[in-house]
Design a protein around this motif. Structure first.
Motif, PDB file in Angstrom:
ATOM      1  N   UNK A 121     103.462 -20.818 -27.060  1.00  0.00           N
ATOM      2  CA  UNK A 121     104.823 -20.827 -26.524  1.00  0.00           C
ATOM      3  C   UNK A 121     105.285 -22.274 -26.339  1.00  0.00           C
ATOM      4  N   UNK A 122     106.528 -22.426 -25.944  1.00  0.00           N
ATOM      5  CA  UNK A 122     107.109 -23.763 -25.859  1.00  0.00           C
ATOM      6  C   UNK A 122     106.311 -24.644 -24.913  1.00  0.00           C
ATOM      7  N   UNK A 123     106.041 -24.133 -23.717  1.00  0.00           N
ATOM      8  CA  UNK A 123     105.425 -24.957 -22.677  1.00  0.00           C
ATOM      9  C   UNK A 123     104.040 -25.442 -23.084  1.00  0.00           C
ATOM     10  N   UNK A 126     105.588 -28.424 -26.207  1.00  0.00           N
ATOM     11  CA  UNK A 126     107.008 -28.498 -26.586  1.00  0.00           C
ATOM     12  C   UNK A 126     107.233 -29.186 -27.929  1.00  0.00           C
ATOM     13  N   UNK A 130     109.248 -27.700 -31.161  1.00  0.00           N
ATOM     14  CA  UNK A 130     110.526 -28.315 -31.525  1.00  0.00           C
ATOM     15  C   UNK A 130     110.468 -29.011 -32.885  1.00  0.00           C
ATOM     16  N   UNK A 338     110.526 -21.764 -18.489  1.00  0.00           N
ATOM     17  CA  UNK A 338     111.326 -22.009 -19.692  1.00  0.00           C
ATOM     18  C   UNK A 338     111.445 -20.756 -20.555  1.00  0.00           C
ATOM     19  N   UNK A 344     114.157 -21.407 -24.698  1.00  0.00           N
ATOM     20  CA  UNK A 344     113.225 -21.955 -25.680  1.00  0.00           C
ATOM     21  C   UNK A 344     112.779 -20.876 -26.661  1.00  0.00           C
TER      22      UNK A 344
ATOM     23  N   UNK B  50     108.993 -32.981 -20.678  1.00  0.00           N
ATOM     24  CA  UNK B  50     110.291 -33.019 -21.371  1.00  0.00           C
ATOM     25  C   UNK B  50     111.103 -31.746 -21.129  1.00  0.00           C
ATOM     26  N   UNK B  55     113.626 -32.999 -28.573  1.00  0.00           N
ATOM     27  CA  UNK B  55     113.181 -33.650 -29.805  1.00  0.00           C
ATOM     28  C   UNK B  55     114.294 -33.769 -30.840  1.00  0.00           C
ATOM     29  N   UNK B  84     106.229 -35.396 -25.900  1.00  0.00           N
ATOM     30  CA  UNK B  84     106.615 -33.990 -25.784  1.00  0.00           C
ATOM     31  C   UNK B  84     105.435 -33.043 -25.951  1.00  0.00           C
ATOM     32  N   UNK B  86     101.917 -31.177 -24.755  1.00  0.00           N
ATOM     33  CA  UNK B  86     101.001 -30.809 -23.696  1.00  0.00           C
ATOM     34  C   UNK B  86      99.623 -31.071 -24.284  1.00  0.00           C
TER      35      UNK B  86
END
Lengths: 487, 487
Positions: A121-123, A126, A130, A338, A344, B50, B55, B84, B86
């Motif tokens: 996932x995004x978190x 990120x 992206x 998020x 996201x 972020x 991005x 950006x 993790x």
């Protein structure tokens, strides 16, 4: 008690599998090993000549209890593994399809492995999400796809591992959309359509998602029509099914007319442009995607013709919601602000798996360090070499081109004497193929189209140059000379 | 005509994306870039701070037409991408699960990328197939699996990308075996059983293969039973279904008794030991696999605890024929003597996709250059660190261990004052978690077990040492101090 424990912590060094100094040293060694392999690649037989079971006989039967040196393993790579490889990167590899690679793709893969981010996932990463959203839009733009397939528009795309997975998840989304499924049992009434030239993975995907083989309509194609799917035949097949009140999913090749037929009946239309789609970054080939604005989804594998190496298949959808609805999960341990705020993209909901690698780094480095101009040049150069080979075939009356060449694949055959019948022709071609491959100097494969056994000469391995095509043709002619002399 | 063409071949140099000299130079640069990243990894916030969309705002909106230098791209990696990310490889990463890596895994991945062999069948790369068969037997031996799961015995194994795929293909094989499927429509009568602690990917896989959510029985577990699945409850659920004449598939966690119940009813039993399974290479943990001889299939992900990096999940089956029957394809263009003579394994028939990478090189280098002894040491060291953390938690009366710790995961929570009620406790823990993660010094996540919100402290990132666990606990205490003071 906490303090006690802290002060008693053993400070003994233990096994460290990622010591940066050791990493630096050994990774440099590996770079040289690989660069040497690339430099010497033509010295290996392109098709391995080993017998089944060769490797187990030559390696230990169990993992060692104690560590061995990297050098020992690399010796085994040289002496045991490389001799058993079919060298896909050899410039003399003309089998199956070219799986292209590049320095930039390699470097991107190194970065991907370096970060080892698990971007479900995004978190969780990120930048991984992206960058993928960005480069998949970049590629959509290079292909002149409409905004309806782009994150910058109303759609979006995702990197799958392979075409098979792209087709699988699309089928599931289409299936669930068609059924608005809740287990109502209508699965038995779903019908899918494809050309009989469609990749076998399509039928496999149908079976995987529970669509009965009885409900797969493979519309016959003919050699006269260049094996393309006929809108008239599709319409007839669909209408025959409609009388029985069925639902539909659909998968096609040439697009505009077919999409028209399919859309009349509310079908999901998927275009699998795994290989040739990449050519559409060149204006002169883009017309092959004409009509793409009418379809629901499109897949294309940069690991085939855009230098990314395995495995990297891009899938674009107009309606990401259908995909996400079919594939989303929401376990507590992955919940985060998020995702819940819907601000996201969580790519785990666009694919089979949960974990996923940071593969967009490969495409990103390829696009940036080569530029669109070089990628176009590379496509044109491969097509140019295929044309050269096609001209060679046409120049020799003992051979014929069986299917009109498009892009980098030449389907041809030896056609020594029709009076001996088609079995004899097939046998001759099999013999020629076996002979060529047994030399280890060239590797080609075969297929059947419309019942005709043909030799496939697939041009485009990254290191292939004009000289390799010339040498391959000479070898094929040599084989034909010997074969026709013995006959 | 052939001769004319040959002599007219343009010898102009064109774009070469795999020039060995350039490869050598740039790959060495990348090695140093990566080694520097590993050396500096603790200087980055482990959880990226972020905002969504950061991005795209900082990178070009389109691929460049002309090439850019590698250096420009690496600057962007440093300045735009790394901030950006993790950082899963940070020693302060205690979130989700540790995805372990190693120098040997990295080197194996480099070789895999180097060869880029597309090993869908044996002939396409004999060494790739045979090395995979060998190392998967090695790992089976390290785990003391019975011969019935080994190629050296009567079974076999395969590397899948992720657990999700391993479960998906197993479900399909089990489904088709149960139905002896030909689209007869009995799919609606298939029932699957699992514990309510089972990974969400299981329900997703069921949905993907067309099993109705109505037919998934998630057997409730309790905190008192340590959230393990009860054979008695399973038996009751199965027998209730049997009265309705249904078929079964099954997925379990603790094995022996459960397998007994399942086998009585002819169910397929799959054990997903994705993470903890790796610990069973240590004799003191092996009892967790007791009873495995009774099940049909087992999956375990070396990308979790055996240092391979993403993505690498091993799946063993007792009856490869069931898998192959469900997943095989036989397109003409892949036909070859070795496959037809049935003397080889074609791994395309063991997985979703057709193409596949040469991933066994990673496991092979890991096993050989570390030896079983070091891998055991690594597992024990992680468990030891989790014990240290567990003791810290137990030493502070403001905290409690919620689930008995096994292996490397500690599920705990702040339990400030029960008189304020469970909502208050949950909120306090959420606040504590947010505070800890916002520092960027540690990243943990949460989950719910039996309705209880717990903090997960997952120990085992490759670079984590005792000192990081100590520092993390200090930070958590600091957060608790501040939180309880404000209250």
């Amino acid at each position: 008690m906490g303090k006690n424990i802290e002060s008693n912590l053993a400070n003994t060094p233990h096994f460290n599998p990622l010591n940066p100094q050791e990493f630096r040293k050994q990774a440099h060694e590996m770079v040289d090993f690989i660069a040497d392999y690339y430099q010497n690649i033509e010295s290996y037989p392109v098709l391995s000549q080993v017998q089944p079971g060769y490797l187990r006989a030559n390696l230990p039967q169990n993992a060692p209890s104690l560590p061995e040196s990297l050098e020992t393993s690399l010796e085994d790579v040289k002496n045991q593994i490389i001799p058993g490889m079919t060298h896909w990167l050899s410039p003399n590899f003309f089998a199956f399809f070219p799986s292209t690679v590049s320095t930039a793709g390699f470097l991107g893969e190194m970065l991907c492995t370096c970060f080892n981010s698990v971007g479900f996932n995004w978190i969780a990463s990120p930048a991984a999400t992206e960058l993928e959203m960005l480069v998949i839009d970049w590629l959509a733009d290079m292909l002149k796809l409409p905004k309806s397939f782009m994150f910058q528009g109303t759609g979006g795309g995702v990197i799958q591992n392979t075409t098979s997975e792209a087709i699988l998840v699309t089928l599931i989304a289409a299936r669930d959309k068609a059924l608005d499924v809740d287990g109502s049992g209508n699965l038995n009434k779903l019908v899918v359509y494809a050309s009989d030239q469609t990749h076998s993975t399509f039928a496999k995907a149908c079976k995987m998602v529970g669509i009965s083989p009885r409900n797969i309509r493979l519309i016959p194609t003919t050699i006269d029509a260049g094996f393309s799917l006929s809108p008239i035949q599709l319409k007839a097949a669909v209408e025959a099914d409609m009388e029985n009140g069925d639902h539909f999913h659909h998968d096609v090749d040439p697009i505009k007319l077919l999409a028209g037929v399919a859309k009349e009946h509310g079908m999901w239309v998927h275009v699998d442009a795994a290989n040739a789609g990449s050519a559409c970054i060149c204006p002169e080939f883009r017309h092959h995607l004409n009509g793409v604005e009418l379809v629901d989804s499109l897949s294309l594998s940069p690991h085939k013709w855009l230098l990314s190496g395995l495995d990297c298949c891009c899938l674009w959808v107009k309606n990401p919601t259908a995909l996400v609805k079919a594939l989303s999960t929401n376990p507590e341990y992955l919940r985060n602000k998020q995702s819940e705020s819907d601000s996201v993209v969580d790519f785990k909901d666009w694919q089979v798996g949960t974990g996923r690698r940071f593969k967009s780094l490969r495409l990103w480095l390829i696009f940036r360090t080569y530029g669109v101009v070089n990628l176009q040049d590379h496509i044109r150069s491969d097509v140019g070499m295929a044309k050269i080979f096609e001209d060679f075939v046409r120049s020799d009356p003992r051979f014929e081109i069986v299917v009109p060449r498009e892009f980098g694949l030449v389907c041809f055959r030896l056609n020594p004497d029709e009076t001996f019948g088609s079995d004899y022709t097939e046998l001759s071609n099999q013999k020629l193929l076996d002979w060529v491959n047994s030399t280890g100097r060239v590797y080609m494969t075969h297929t059947k189209v419309g019942g005709i056994y043909v030799l496939r000469f697939a041009v485009g391995a990254t290191l292939t140059g004009d000289n390799h095509v010339v040498a391959a043709w000479k070898l094929i002619k040599e084989g034909a000379d010997a074969l026709l002399k013995t006959v």
